[in-house]
Scaffold this motif. Sequence first.
Motif, PDB file in Angstrom:
ATOM      1  N   LYS A  35       3.844  12.720   4.189  1.00 37.72           N
ATOM      2  CA  LYS A  35       4.768  13.808   3.867  1.00 37.72           C
ATOM      3  C   LYS A  35       6.132  13.563   4.520  1.00 37.72           C
ATOM      4  CE  LYS A  35       4.790  18.777   3.428  1.00 37.72           C
ATOM      5  NZ  LYS A  35       4.120  20.022   3.629  1.00 37.72           N
ATOM      6  N   GLU A  36       6.122  13.103   5.770  1.00 34.83           N
ATOM      7  CA  GLU A  36       7.375  12.801   6.458  1.00 34.83           C
ATOM      8  C   GLU A  36       8.089  11.624   5.789  1.00 34.83           C
ATOM      9  OE1 GLU A  36       6.115  12.162  10.478  1.00 34.83           O
ATOM     10  OE2 GLU A  36       5.978  14.307  10.910  1.00 34.83           O
ATOM     11  N   ALA A  37       7.322  10.631   5.358  1.00 34.64           N
ATOM     12  CA  ALA A  37       7.910   9.471   4.680  1.00 34.64           C
ATOM     13  C   ALA A  37       8.527   9.892   3.348  1.00 34.64           C
ATOM     14  CB  ALA A  37       6.856   8.394   4.471  1.00 34.64           C
ATOM     15  N   ASP A  38       7.855  10.785   2.621  1.00 31.12           N
ATOM     16  CA  ASP A  38       8.402  11.299   1.361  1.00 31.12           C
ATOM     17  C   ASP A  38       9.727  12.017   1.600  1.00 31.12           C
ATOM     18  OD1 ASP A  38       6.542  10.358  -0.443  1.00 31.12           O
ATOM     19  OD2 ASP A  38       5.278  12.148  -0.341  1.00 31.12           O
ATOM     20  N   VAL A  72      -5.657   5.777 -16.040  1.00 33.60           N
ATOM     21  CA  VAL A  72      -6.778   4.857 -16.270  1.00 33.60           C
ATOM     22  C   VAL A  72      -7.559   4.622 -14.981  1.00 33.60           C
ATOM     23  CG1 VAL A  72      -7.336   2.437 -16.802  1.00 33.60           C
ATOM     24  CG2 VAL A  72      -5.799   3.707 -18.282  1.00 33.60           C
ATOM     25  N   PHE A  73      -6.846   4.420 -13.867  1.00 35.49           N
ATOM     26  CA  PHE A  73      -7.514   4.155 -12.594  1.00 35.49           C
ATOM     27  C   PHE A  73      -7.790   5.418 -11.792  1.00 35.49           C
ATOM     28  CE2 PHE A  73      -6.259  -0.126 -13.556  1.00 35.49           C
ATOM     29  CZ  PHE A  73      -7.231  -0.899 -12.951  1.00 35.49           C
ATOM     30  N   GLN A  74      -7.464   6.587 -12.348  1.00 41.81           N
ATOM     31  CA  GLN A  74      -7.679   7.879 -11.698  1.00 41.81           C
ATOM     32  C   GLN A  74      -7.169   7.858 -10.264  1.00 41.81           C
ATOM     33  OE1 GLN A  74     -11.820   8.849 -12.212  1.00 41.81           O
ATOM     34  NE2 GLN A  74     -11.583   9.148 -14.415  1.00 41.81           N
ATOM     35  N   THR A  75      -5.896   7.493 -10.148  1.00 38.01           N
ATOM     36  CA  THR A  75      -5.254   7.359  -8.850  1.00 38.01           C
ATOM     37  C   THR A  75      -4.104   8.356  -8.758  1.00 38.01           C
ATOM     38  OG1 THR A  75      -5.762   5.004  -8.934  1.00 38.01           O
ATOM     39  CG2 THR A  75      -4.123   5.679  -7.335  1.00 38.01           C
ATOM     40  N   PRO A  76      -3.959   9.043  -7.634  1.00 42.07           N
ATOM     41  CA  PRO A  76      -2.846   9.993  -7.507  1.00 42.07           C
ATOM     42  C   PRO A  76      -1.519   9.272  -7.256  1.00 42.07           C
ATOM     43  CG  PRO A  76      -4.109   9.937  -5.475  1.00 42.07           C
ATOM     44  CD  PRO A  76      -4.843   9.064  -6.465  1.00 42.07           C
ATOM     45  N   PHE A  77      -0.433   9.930  -7.614  1.00 40.75           N
ATOM     46  CA  PHE A  77       0.892   9.388  -7.344  1.00 40.75           C
ATOM     47  C   PHE A  77       1.265   9.823  -5.935  1.00 40.75           C
ATOM     48  CE2 PHE A  77       5.497   9.028  -7.498  1.00 40.75           C
ATOM     49  CZ  PHE A  77       5.651   7.808  -8.121  1.00 40.75           C
ATOM     50  N   GLU A  78       0.918   8.971  -4.963  1.00 45.86           N
ATOM     51  CA  GLU A  78       1.152   9.285  -3.558  1.00 45.86           C
ATOM     52  C   GLU A  78       2.288   8.424  -3.017  1.00 45.86           C
ATOM     53  OE1 GLU A  78      -2.821   8.513  -2.322  1.00 45.86           O
ATOM     54  OE2 GLU A  78      -2.554   6.357  -2.364  1.00 45.86           O
ATOM     55  N   PHE A  79       2.444   8.402  -1.701  1.00 44.58           N
ATOM     56  CA  PHE A  79       3.569   7.708  -1.090  1.00 44.58           C
ATOM     57  C   PHE A  79       3.602   6.224  -1.455  1.00 44.58           C
ATOM     58  CE2 PHE A  79       5.394   5.279   2.461  1.00 44.58           C
ATOM     59  CZ  PHE A  79       6.698   5.703   2.338  1.00 44.58           C
ATOM     60  N   MET A  80       2.473   5.543  -1.413  1.00 48.26           N
ATOM     61  CA  MET A  80       2.454   4.109  -1.731  1.00 48.26           C
ATOM     62  C   MET A  80       2.823   3.874  -3.205  1.00 48.26           C
ATOM     63  SD  MET A  80       2.068   2.661   1.077  1.00 48.26           S
ATOM     64  CE  MET A  80       1.838   0.959   0.629  1.00 48.26           C
ATOM     65  N   ALA A  81       2.440   4.801  -4.074  1.00 46.26           N
ATOM     66  CA  ALA A  81       2.838   4.693  -5.486  1.00 46.26           C
ATOM     67  C   ALA A  81       4.351   4.862  -5.617  1.00 46.26           C
ATOM     68  CB  ALA A  81       2.107   5.733  -6.322  1.00 46.26           C
ATOM     69  N   THR A  82       4.926   5.729  -4.800  1.00 45.27           N
ATOM     70  CA  THR A  82       6.376   5.901  -4.799  1.00 45.27           C
ATOM     71  C   THR A  82       7.068   4.596  -4.407  1.00 45.27           C
ATOM     72  OG1 THR A  82       6.119   8.230  -4.195  1.00 45.27           O
ATOM     73  CG2 THR A  82       8.294   7.266  -3.879  1.00 45.27           C
ATOM     74  N   SER A  95       9.958  -0.378  -6.128  1.00 42.04           N
ATOM     75  CA  SER A  95       9.939  -1.836  -6.309  1.00 42.04           C
ATOM     76  C   SER A  95      10.013  -2.182  -7.790  1.00 42.04           C
ATOM     77  CB  SER A  95       8.665  -2.434  -5.712  1.00 42.04           C
ATOM     78  OG  SER A  95       8.585  -2.164  -4.351  1.00 42.04           O
ATOM     79  N   LEU A  96       9.294  -1.438  -8.594  1.00 42.58           N
ATOM     80  CA  LEU A  96       9.288  -1.657 -10.037  1.00 42.58           C
ATOM     81  C   LEU A  96      10.686  -1.504 -10.623  1.00 42.58           C
ATOM     82  CD1 LEU A  96       7.786  -1.936 -12.771  1.00 42.58           C
ATOM     83  CD2 LEU A  96       7.444   0.535 -12.690  1.00 42.58           C
ATOM     84  N   ILE A  97      11.413  -0.505 -10.163  1.00 42.43           N
ATOM     85  CA  ILE A  97      12.776  -0.301 -10.649  1.00 42.43           C
ATOM     86  C   ILE A  97      13.632  -1.525 -10.343  1.00 42.43           C
ATOM     87  CG2 ILE A  97      14.898   1.039 -10.287  1.00 42.43           C
ATOM     88  CD1 ILE A  97      13.065   3.508  -9.944  1.00 42.43           C
ATOM     89  N   LYS A 139      -3.991   0.844  -3.417  1.00 41.36           N
ATOM     90  CA  LYS A 139      -4.386   0.903  -4.829  1.00 41.36           C
ATOM     91  C   LYS A 139      -3.329   1.561  -5.704  1.00 41.36           C
ATOM     92  CE  LYS A 139      -8.023   2.528  -7.916  1.00 41.36           C
ATOM     93  NZ  LYS A 139      -9.275   3.281  -8.023  1.00 41.36           N
ATOM     94  N   SER A 140      -2.798   2.693  -5.285  1.00 42.63           N
ATOM     95  CA  SER A 140      -1.813   3.401  -6.119  1.00 42.63           C
ATOM     96  C   SER A 140      -0.540   2.577  -6.288  1.00 42.63           C
ATOM     97  CB  SER A 140      -1.494   4.775  -5.540  1.00 42.63           C
ATOM     98  OG  SER A 140      -0.897   4.656  -4.265  1.00 42.63           O
ATOM     99  N   MET A 141      -0.137   1.849  -5.244  1.00 37.35           N
ATOM    100  CA  MET A 141       1.037   0.993  -5.354  1.00 37.35           C
ATOM    101  C   MET A 141       0.769  -0.152  -6.338  1.00 37.35           C
ATOM    102  SD  MET A 141       3.157  -1.114  -2.454  1.00 37.35           S
ATOM    103  CE  MET A 141       1.901  -2.355  -2.182  1.00 37.35           C
ATOM    104  N   ALA A 142      -0.412  -0.756  -6.232  1.00 37.53           N
ATOM    105  CA  ALA A 142      -0.769  -1.863  -7.118  1.00 37.53           C
ATOM    106  C   ALA A 142      -0.807  -1.410  -8.575  1.00 37.53           C
ATOM    107  CB  ALA A 142      -2.113  -2.455  -6.704  1.00 37.53           C
ATOM    108  N   VAL A 143      -1.428  -0.268  -8.830  1.00 36.96           N
ATOM    109  CA  VAL A 143      -1.513   0.260 -10.199  1.00 36.96           C
ATOM    110  C   VAL A 143      -0.117   0.557 -10.742  1.00 36.96           C
ATOM    111  CG1 VAL A 143      -2.270   2.253 -11.556  1.00 36.96           C
ATOM    112  CG2 VAL A 143      -3.848   1.172  -9.960  1.00 36.96           C
ATOM    113  N   THR A 144       0.716   1.163  -9.909  1.00 40.19           N
ATOM    114  CA  THR A 144       2.081   1.492 -10.328  1.00 40.19           C
ATOM    115  C   THR A 144       2.859   0.241 -10.701  1.00 40.19           C
ATOM    116  OG1 THR A 144       2.092   3.455  -8.927  1.00 40.19           O
ATOM    117  CG2 THR A 144       4.224   2.599  -9.591  1.00 40.19           C
ATOM    118  N   ILE A 145       2.794  -0.772  -9.849  1.00 41.05           N
ATOM    119  CA  ILE A 145       3.541  -2.007 -10.121  1.00 41.05           C
ATOM    120  C   ILE A 145       2.958  -2.733 -11.331  1.00 41.05           C
ATOM    121  CG2 ILE A 145       4.064  -4.313  -9.226  1.00 41.05           C
ATOM    122  CD1 ILE A 145       4.382  -3.027  -6.465  1.00 41.05           C
ATOM    123  N   MET A 146       1.631  -2.860 -11.383  1.00 47.40           N
ATOM    124  CA  MET A 146       1.010  -3.629 -12.463  1.00 47.40           C
ATOM    125  C   MET A 146       1.276  -3.018 -13.836  1.00 47.40           C
ATOM    126  SD  MET A 146      -2.600  -4.621 -10.665  1.00 47.40           S
ATOM    127  CE  MET A 146      -3.266  -5.466 -12.090  1.00 47.40           C
TER     128      MET A 146
END
Length: 191
Positions: A27-30, A78-88, A93-95, A155-162
Amino acid sequence: MIRTDIESIPLPVGYELEWFGEYKQAKEADEGLKISAPYGFTAMILAVVFMFNGIRQALVIWFTVPLAVCGVAVGLVVFQTPFEFMATLGFLSLIGMMVKNAIVLVDQADKEILAGTQPYEAIISAAMSRARPVILGAATTILGVAPLLVDPFFKSMAVTIMFGLLFATALTLIVIPLNYALFFRIKSPVR
């Protein structure tokens, strides 16, 4: 979620519930990202404007970036993963990867037009000549991030990037040329 169940437990007078650990740190990182991200995006946008010495090329590139959200959303569902800090972090990175690929393609189209190629042909030629490097770059990144799918933290970061990069690659090769033609009013030559 279990957090809402725990927070709904009535507490005696004088007691309060406060979250620590990974939740508090995320939460602090967000909050930190919310403060610093606008400065980073402004710097990136200005860098692209100064790189091409024009606004239209920057618009061609940056109007494509939001479309990557489609790929990210599909991957997270598909991977039933939440959009959390690592996904952010993965999305940021994707951008950067999308902008890099788009810069390569727009720059190639500009160079071909300056060399005397008809604009319509230059766009097609740029997309064709940059397809292989863009696809190979995306494939190596996707395969390089794939082992992180088994790590619960990443996992959420990997799914987001992939998934984002998979969609972004198609967007770069299809939508960027379309945007370029639209913003520069390039039409197909009459045959």
